[in-house]
Motif scaffolding. Sequence first.
Motif, PDB file in Angstrom:
ATOM      1  N   THR A 111      46.805  45.332  71.161  1.00 50.92           N
ATOM      2  CA  THR A 111      47.008  45.775  69.313  1.00 50.92           C
ATOM      3  C   THR A 111      46.526  47.206  68.430  1.00 50.92           C
ATOM      4  O   THR A 111      47.349  48.108  67.956  1.00 50.92           O
ATOM      5  CB  THR A 111      45.963  45.171  68.536  1.00 50.92           C
ATOM      6  OG1 THR A 111      46.160  43.508  69.300  1.00 50.92           O
ATOM      7  CG2 THR A 111      46.358  44.855  66.816  1.00 50.92           C
ATOM      8  N   GLY A 142      54.798  37.525  67.988  1.00 49.80           N
ATOM      9  CA  GLY A 142      55.510  38.019  66.799  1.00 49.80           C
ATOM     10  C   GLY A 142      54.562  38.484  65.942  1.00 49.80           C
ATOM     11  O   GLY A 142      54.715  38.920  64.757  1.00 49.80           O
ATOM     12  N   ASP A 143      52.993  38.965  65.629  1.00 48.11           N
ATOM     13  CA  ASP A 143      52.759  39.544  65.448  1.00 48.11           C
ATOM     14  C   ASP A 143      51.034  39.892  65.450  1.00 48.11           C
ATOM     15  O   ASP A 143      50.838  39.655  66.437  1.00 48.11           O
ATOM     16  CB  ASP A 143      51.847  38.778  63.865  1.00 48.11           C
ATOM     17  CG  ASP A 143      50.553  37.900  64.234  1.00 48.11           C
ATOM     18  OD1 ASP A 143      49.768  37.622  64.628  1.00 48.11           O
ATOM     19  OD2 ASP A 143      51.234  36.582  64.160  1.00 48.11           O
ATOM     20  N   LEU A 144      50.544  40.965  65.690  1.00 44.58           N
ATOM     21  CA  LEU A 144      49.773  41.632  66.058  1.00 44.58           C
ATOM     22  C   LEU A 144      47.744  40.344  66.005  1.00 44.58           C
ATOM     23  O   LEU A 144      47.619  40.024  67.495  1.00 44.58           O
ATOM     24  CB  LEU A 144      48.374  42.682  65.382  1.00 44.58           C
ATOM     25  CG  LEU A 144      49.018  43.874  65.253  1.00 44.58           C
ATOM     26  CD1 LEU A 144      49.370  45.520  64.243  1.00 44.58           C
ATOM     27  CD2 LEU A 144      50.088  44.707  66.150  1.00 44.58           C
ATOM     28  N   ASP A 145      48.160  39.564  65.228  1.00 47.96           N
ATOM     29  CA  ASP A 145      47.417  38.728  66.118  1.00 47.96           C
ATOM     30  C   ASP A 145      46.936  37.851  66.963  1.00 47.96           C
ATOM     31  O   ASP A 145      46.329  37.177  67.493  1.00 47.96           O
ATOM     32  CB  ASP A 145      46.585  37.933  64.256  1.00 47.96           C
ATOM     33  CG  ASP A 145      45.813  38.992  63.471  1.00 47.96           C
ATOM     34  OD1 ASP A 145      45.640  40.030  63.882  1.00 47.96           O
ATOM     35  OD2 ASP A 145      45.748  38.658  62.299  1.00 47.96           O
ATOM     36  N   ALA A 146      48.755  37.492  67.230  1.00 47.01           N
ATOM     37  CA  ALA A 146      48.564  36.648  68.272  1.00 47.01           C
ATOM     38  C   ALA A 146      49.415  36.730  69.596  1.00 47.01           C
ATOM     39  O   ALA A 146      48.972  36.375  70.618  1.00 47.01           O
ATOM     40  CB  ALA A 146      50.130  35.685  67.809  1.00 47.01           C
ATOM     41  N   LEU A 196      54.574  43.365  70.979  1.00 49.45           N
ATOM     42  CA  LEU A 196      54.529  42.434  69.622  1.00 49.45           C
ATOM     43  C   LEU A 196      56.059  41.825  69.102  1.00 49.45           C
ATOM     44  O   LEU A 196      55.362  40.298  68.248  1.00 49.45           O
ATOM     45  CB  LEU A 196      54.274  43.740  68.870  1.00 49.45           C
ATOM     46  CG  LEU A 196      54.505  43.609  67.223  1.00 49.45           C
ATOM     47  CD1 LEU A 196      53.392  42.867  67.273  1.00 49.45           C
ATOM     48  CD2 LEU A 196      54.749  44.573  66.445  1.00 49.45           C
ATOM     49  N   GLU A 197      56.803  41.817  69.486  1.00 50.30           N
ATOM     50  CA  GLU A 197      57.812  40.711  69.351  1.00 50.30           C
ATOM     51  C   GLU A 197      57.675  39.741  69.849  1.00 50.30           C
ATOM     52  O   GLU A 197      58.195  38.244  69.359  1.00 50.30           O
ATOM     53  CB  GLU A 197      59.954  41.327  69.762  1.00 50.30           C
ATOM     54  CG  GLU A 197      59.551  42.615  69.460  1.00 50.30           C
ATOM     55  CD  GLU A 197      60.903  43.315  70.208  1.00 50.30           C
ATOM     56  OE1 GLU A 197      61.126  43.449  71.346  1.00 50.30           O
ATOM     57  OE2 GLU A 197      60.662  44.811  69.723  1.00 50.30           O
ATOM     58  N   GLN A 220      49.049  49.994  67.033  1.00 53.17           N
ATOM     59  CA  GLN A 220      48.161  50.157  65.209  1.00 53.17           C
ATOM     60  C   GLN A 220      48.612  51.605  65.333  1.00 53.17           C
ATOM     61  O   GLN A 220      49.254  52.617  64.328  1.00 53.17           O
ATOM     62  CB  GLN A 220      46.707  49.177  64.718  1.00 53.17           C
ATOM     63  CG  GLN A 220      47.383  48.125  64.708  1.00 53.17           C
ATOM     64  CD  GLN A 220      45.883  47.852  64.569  1.00 53.17           C
ATOM     65  OE1 GLN A 220      45.283  48.163  64.933  1.00 53.17           O
ATOM     66  NE2 GLN A 220      46.008  46.980  63.341  1.00 53.17           N
TER      67      GLN A 220
END
Length: 281
Positions: A158, A174-178, A170-171, A162
């Motif tokens: 992550t 879905g999102d960074l937190d996932a 990331l794709e 960033q």
Amino acid sequence: MTALGVDLADRIVRVVVVGDDGRVIARGQGSDAVEIARTVANGQKIACAGVASIDGASLAAGLAQIAGQIVACRAGAAAITAEAWVGAARGARHAACLKIGDRVLAGILLDGRPWTGAHGHAGAAAWLALNPVERQDYRKVGSLAAEVSSKGIARRLTWRIQAGDHSAVLERAGDLDAITSVHVFDGARAGDGVSVSVVRDTAKYIGMAVANLAVTLDPEVVVVTGSVAKASDLLLEPVRQECARRVPPGMMDTLRVEFSPLGDDGVAIGAARIAATAGAA
């Protein structure tokens, strides 16, 4: 004699019923240890139960209706007991294991017996100091855990994203937190450059930790276990190479470095074994 083993060391509680030969007869996982134990026991009263945790919690009251004798043990002791019984350290008298998952800890076997030190902290491998940099997460969870725990591996990817690196992970997430460590390992297998770099660094940290255990204890074998062992295809050889770089000349001639075949069941299997042997004593 069958025995029940409960693993409270990670975020997910794992429970197994184990036979005399170490074979897992039934397993379950979830958040409520007693309910899972009741389900896997399938209405039968189990002779004994072992409960492995970081702090020695026993669950004695909750398990009283499910099992006879209840034995509490440290998660590290359970992990190395399983490896010495039916895992990658089978038959060893002097061994260590490094469990890496939601949490990071070690198990130590000296002269055939689990050893937890004078105050129970001998397996606190999360706090192995591998980096002189001062960081808040090092102070909170320990430097090794901050780097190689499931969250630590995901966090390092992550941070790279960033900082501007592109990663196909990331794709997929879905999102960074996932993003999870599983995403990172799958990304490395798919050739994602950032994931490959994170996995390479992960192997270095684990290899350094294995070397530290090896030069301190002089064991026959050091076993890497926990969820990270599922990535042995990516990590085993780099971990061995990093360890070899950091131990005395000739030590690798007699030291084995292995990844566990026991999957997520290791600590629970070891807890069951500790309970069974305590009952037979």
